[in-house]
Design a protein around this motif. Structure first.
Motif, PDB file in Angstrom:
ATOM      1  N   TRP A  30      -1.746  -5.373   8.667  1.00 45.31           N
ATOM      2  CA  TRP A  30      -2.753  -4.934   7.682  1.00 45.31           C
ATOM      3  C   TRP A  30      -3.279  -5.964   6.658  1.00 45.31           C
ATOM      4  O   TRP A  30      -4.338  -6.491   6.295  1.00 45.31           O
ATOM      5  CB  TRP A  30      -3.076  -3.600   7.393  1.00 45.31           C
ATOM      6  N   ASP A  31      -1.791  -6.096   5.846  1.00 41.57           N
ATOM      7  CA  ASP A  31      -2.158  -7.137   4.672  1.00 41.57           C
ATOM      8  C   ASP A  31      -2.496  -8.412   5.136  1.00 41.57           C
ATOM      9  O   ASP A  31      -3.241  -9.148   4.475  1.00 41.57           O
ATOM     10  CB  ASP A  31      -0.676  -7.065   3.899  1.00 41.57           C
ATOM     11  N   ASP A  32      -1.823  -8.864   6.360  1.00 37.15           N
ATOM     12  CA  ASP A  32      -2.055 -10.275   6.746  1.00 37.15           C
ATOM     13  C   ASP A  32      -3.707 -10.433   7.127  1.00 37.15           C
ATOM     14  O   ASP A  32      -4.135 -11.268   6.712  1.00 37.15           O
ATOM     15  CB  ASP A  32      -1.018 -10.545   7.900  1.00 37.15           C
ATOM     16  N   LEU A 139       5.480  -3.740  -8.413  1.00 31.83           N
ATOM     17  CA  LEU A 139       5.469  -2.233  -8.121  1.00 31.83           C
ATOM     18  C   LEU A 139       4.554  -2.050  -7.171  1.00 31.83           C
ATOM     19  O   LEU A 139       4.572  -1.163  -6.294  1.00 31.83           O
ATOM     20  CB  LEU A 139       5.251  -1.248  -9.454  1.00 31.83           C
ATOM     21  N   HIS A 140       3.522  -3.031  -7.098  1.00 30.62           N
ATOM     22  CA  HIS A 140       2.029  -2.382  -6.418  1.00 30.62           C
ATOM     23  C   HIS A 140       2.131  -1.858  -5.192  1.00 30.62           C
ATOM     24  O   HIS A 140       1.511  -0.989  -4.351  1.00 30.62           O
ATOM     25  CB  HIS A 140       1.280  -3.644  -6.455  1.00 30.62           C
ATOM     26  N   ASP A 141       3.209  -2.341  -4.199  1.00 28.50           N
ATOM     27  CA  ASP A 141       3.436  -1.739  -2.786  1.00 28.50           C
ATOM     28  C   ASP A 141       4.545  -0.742  -2.415  1.00 28.50           C
ATOM     29  O   ASP A 141       4.945  -0.683  -1.369  1.00 28.50           O
ATOM     30  CB  ASP A 141       3.614  -2.830  -1.779  1.00 28.50           C
ATOM     31  N   LEU A 142       5.124  -0.476  -3.513  1.00 31.55           N
ATOM     32  CA  LEU A 142       6.291   0.612  -3.300  1.00 31.55           C
ATOM     33  C   LEU A 142       5.840   1.798  -2.779  1.00 31.55           C
ATOM     34  O   LEU A 142       6.666   2.426  -2.133  1.00 31.55           O
ATOM     35  CB  LEU A 142       7.019   0.923  -4.640  1.00 31.55           C
ATOM     36  N   GLY A 143       4.454   2.087  -2.906  1.00 34.42           N
ATOM     37  CA  GLY A 143       4.028   3.513  -2.245  1.00 34.42           C
ATOM     38  C   GLY A 143       4.020   3.485  -0.849  1.00 34.42           C
ATOM     39  O   GLY A 143       4.055   4.252  -0.122  1.00 34.42           O
ATOM     40  N   LYS A 144       4.559   2.004  -0.046  1.00 30.76           N
ATOM     41  CA  LYS A 144       4.526   2.127   1.367  1.00 30.76           C
ATOM     42  C   LYS A 144       5.827   2.969   1.863  1.00 30.76           C
ATOM     43  O   LYS A 144       5.749   2.946   2.883  1.00 30.76           O
ATOM     44  CB  LYS A 144       4.709   0.622   1.840  1.00 30.76           C
ATOM     45  N   VAL A 145       6.578   3.666   0.887  1.00 33.94           N
ATOM     46  CA  VAL A 145       7.753   4.315   1.430  1.00 33.94           C
ATOM     47  C   VAL A 145       7.157   5.394   2.211  1.00 33.94           C
ATOM     48  O   VAL A 145       7.833   6.126   2.915  1.00 33.94           O
ATOM     49  CB  VAL A 145       8.516   4.535   0.188  1.00 33.94           C
ATOM     50  N   GLY A 209      -3.256   6.987   0.580  1.00 32.50           N
ATOM     51  CA  GLY A 209      -2.560   5.716   0.964  1.00 32.50           C
ATOM     52  C   GLY A 209      -1.487   5.301  -0.096  1.00 32.50           C
ATOM     53  O   GLY A 209      -1.167   6.063  -1.072  1.00 32.50           O
ATOM     54  N   HIS A 210      -0.536   4.251   0.194  1.00 35.78           N
ATOM     55  CA  HIS A 210       0.274   3.911  -0.651  1.00 35.78           C
ATOM     56  C   HIS A 210      -0.170   3.538  -2.316  1.00 35.78           C
ATOM     57  O   HIS A 210       0.394   3.483  -3.135  1.00 35.78           O
ATOM     58  CB  HIS A 210       0.930   2.432  -0.271  1.00 35.78           C
ATOM     59  N   ASP A 211      -1.575   3.136  -2.563  1.00 35.35           N
ATOM     60  CA  ASP A 211      -1.986   2.844  -3.765  1.00 35.35           C
ATOM     61  C   ASP A 211      -2.027   4.189  -4.785  1.00 35.35           C
ATOM     62  O   ASP A 211      -1.302   4.036  -5.860  1.00 35.35           O
ATOM     63  CB  ASP A 211      -3.383   2.652  -3.799  1.00 35.35           C
ATOM     64  N   TYR A 232      -6.169   1.010  -7.294  1.00 34.86           N
ATOM     65  CA  TYR A 232      -7.423   0.513  -6.652  1.00 34.86           C
ATOM     66  C   TYR A 232      -7.329  -0.737  -5.822  1.00 34.86           C
ATOM     67  O   TYR A 232      -8.064  -1.460  -5.500  1.00 34.86           O
ATOM     68  CB  TYR A 232      -8.639   0.533  -7.608  1.00 34.86           C
ATOM     69  N   HIS A 233      -5.995  -1.174  -5.854  1.00 36.80           N
ATOM     70  CA  HIS A 233      -5.986  -2.620  -5.191  1.00 36.80           C
ATOM     71  C   HIS A 233      -6.278  -2.542  -3.873  1.00 36.80           C
ATOM     72  O   HIS A 233      -6.781  -3.767  -3.457  1.00 36.80           O
ATOM     73  CB  HIS A 233      -4.334  -3.177  -5.543  1.00 36.80           C
ATOM     74  N   SER A 234      -6.422  -1.617  -2.880  1.00 39.18           N
ATOM     75  CA  SER A 234      -7.053  -1.675  -1.759  1.00 39.18           C
ATOM     76  C   SER A 234      -8.440  -1.185  -1.548  1.00 39.18           C
ATOM     77  O   SER A 234      -8.848  -1.149  -0.585  1.00 39.18           O
ATOM     78  CB  SER A 234      -6.174  -0.986  -0.763  1.00 39.18           C
ATOM     79  N   PHE A 235      -9.079  -1.114  -2.799  1.00 43.63           N
ATOM     80  CA  PHE A 235     -10.530  -0.481  -2.786  1.00 43.63           C
ATOM     81  C   PHE A 235     -11.408  -1.796  -2.815  1.00 43.63           C
ATOM     82  O   PHE A 235     -12.128  -2.049  -3.476  1.00 43.63           O
ATOM     83  CB  PHE A 235     -10.884   0.343  -3.907  1.00 43.63           C
ATOM     84  N   TYR A 265      -3.277 -12.526  -6.711  1.00 39.60           N
ATOM     85  CA  TYR A 265      -2.073 -12.505  -6.415  1.00 39.60           C
ATOM     86  C   TYR A 265      -1.261 -11.804  -5.376  1.00 39.60           C
ATOM     87  O   TYR A 265      -0.252 -12.077  -4.813  1.00 39.60           O
ATOM     88  CB  TYR A 265      -1.222 -11.935  -7.614  1.00 39.60           C
ATOM     89  N   ASP A 266      -1.917 -10.735  -5.087  1.00 38.16           N
ATOM     90  CA  ASP A 266      -1.661  -9.835  -3.711  1.00 38.16           C
ATOM     91  C   ASP A 266      -1.875 -10.507  -2.497  1.00 38.16           C
ATOM     92  O   ASP A 266      -1.088 -10.775  -1.671  1.00 38.16           O
ATOM     93  CB  ASP A 266      -2.515  -8.468  -3.871  1.00 38.16           C
ATOM     94  N   LEU A 267      -3.073 -11.155  -2.479  1.00 40.74           N
ATOM     95  CA  LEU A 267      -3.585 -11.716  -1.276  1.00 40.74           C
ATOM     96  C   LEU A 267      -2.837 -13.065  -1.079  1.00 40.74           C
ATOM     97  O   LEU A 267      -2.411 -13.349   0.097  1.00 40.74           O
ATOM     98  CB  LEU A 267      -5.055 -12.230  -1.508  1.00 40.74           C
TER      99      LEU A 267
HETATM  100 FE   LIG Z   1      -0.949  -2.753  -1.228  1.00 41.98          FE
END
Ligand SMILES: [Fe+2]
Ligand SMILES: [Fe+2]
Length: 298
Positions: A30-32, A139-145, A209-211, A232-235, A265-267
């Motif tokens: 999805w990120d890709d 930290l931003h994607d740690l919620g993917k746990v 979601g992870h956000d 809001y990084h995925s909004f 930076y995320d992208l």
């Molecule tokens: Fe993310």
């Protein structure tokens, strides 16, 4: 095992079905897709043709995400996770845990989850941004746990969008919202739905979601700009396309400057060289302990 009628009726009542949990080969698919969608130098016309960049698994992923993320679902997941009464763990323990989410497709070229976090943070550090900004990157994607907690992919990643009001056509694959039961609820389908004009995003329930999860876990410890970046990084419909401004207040508008600053930076940090984890780790250990106590609630 014999197939009885009893079995098939049981299956029908178990929603979502097993095969609906994980259409993506790996979460990063999805990120890709998002990174390709917003590839640097892309024209507006190329952008609007985003479906050409989505392979069948990504498309299936969005179909599920848009179908199952109802307001009711979001509220249930918030009640389940946002009280943070699961466990006490350090940021590092959680990062190690997230790293067990291994990409099996090509271990030689795919960066690990921790490497993605470090790459993002390092790119922010190289540009001379404040320490809390670098930390947000880490930290931003740690919620993917959430995925390791057993949540289906469509409840962990994906572009986020408000539930409980009309869907914007600025959200990718808006046609898939037709299968969402909320589409049949007229009170959720007006422009404001259950919300009030310019009520502020803090009152709006975005798809879960992870956000949202990492925002909740870390909110006590981070400055507000970082909290907005995480939450809001995925909004994309809002921070990239200006949708849902009728729900945002002036404070959100001001804070979204930071969400937009964070997004590249995320992208785009993935294509960079692999971080020298050993060398930079002491810096990040210092950074994390500057803001966080040893154990926090998850
Ligand atoms: Fe993310
Ligand atoms: Fe990310």
């Amino acid at each position: 095992m014999e197939h009885t009628e009893e079995h098939s009726s049981l299956r029908e009542h178990r929603a979502p079905l097993e095969e609906d949990q994980a259409p993506l080969k790996e979460l990063d698919e999805w990120d890709d897709f998002v990174a390709i969608r917003y590839r640097q130098g892309k024209s507006e016309e190329e952008f609007r043709n985003y479906k050409a960049d989505a392979n069948p698994t990504v498309t299936e992923f969005y179909r599920q995400n848009h179908k199952y993320q109802t307001l009711d679902f979001v509220l249930k997941k918030k009640a389940e996770y946002c009280g943070l009464n699961r466990e006490k763990k350090s940021i590092w323990e959680m990062a190690e845990y997230l790293n067990t989410l291994v990409d099996d497709s090509d271990p030689d070229t795919d960066v690990t989850q921790i490497e993605h976090l470090l790459q993002t943070a390092e790119a922010i550090r190289k540009d001379g941004h404040p320490r809390w900004f670098i930390l947000a990157g880490f930290l931003h994607d740690l919620g993917k746990v959430l995925c390791l907690y057993g949540e289906p992919q469509w409840a962990v990643v994906g572009d986020t969008f408000p539930a409980g009001c009309a869907y914007s056509d600025q959200v990718v694959f808006p046609e898939f919202f037709a299968a969402n039961p909320d589409s049949g609820k007229p009170e959720y389908q007006t422009q404001y739905g259950i919300y009030e004009r310019n009520c502020g995003l803090g009152k709006v329930h975005l798809s879960f979601g992870h956000d949202e999860y990492i925002f909740r876990v870390t909110q006590k410890y981070l400055p507000e700009e970082a909290r907005y970046m995480l939450r809001y990084h995925s909004f994309y419909a809002a921070h990239r396309h200006g949708a849902y401004r009728h729900l945002m207040n002036e404070h959100d508008e001001a804070m979204f400057e930071w969400v937009r600053k964070f997004n590249p930076y995320d992208l785009y940090s993935k294509g960079r060289e692999r971080p020298n984890t050993k060398e930079i780790l002491p810096y990040y250990q210092g950074l994390v302990s500057e803001f966080f106590p040893d154990k926090i609630d998850w």
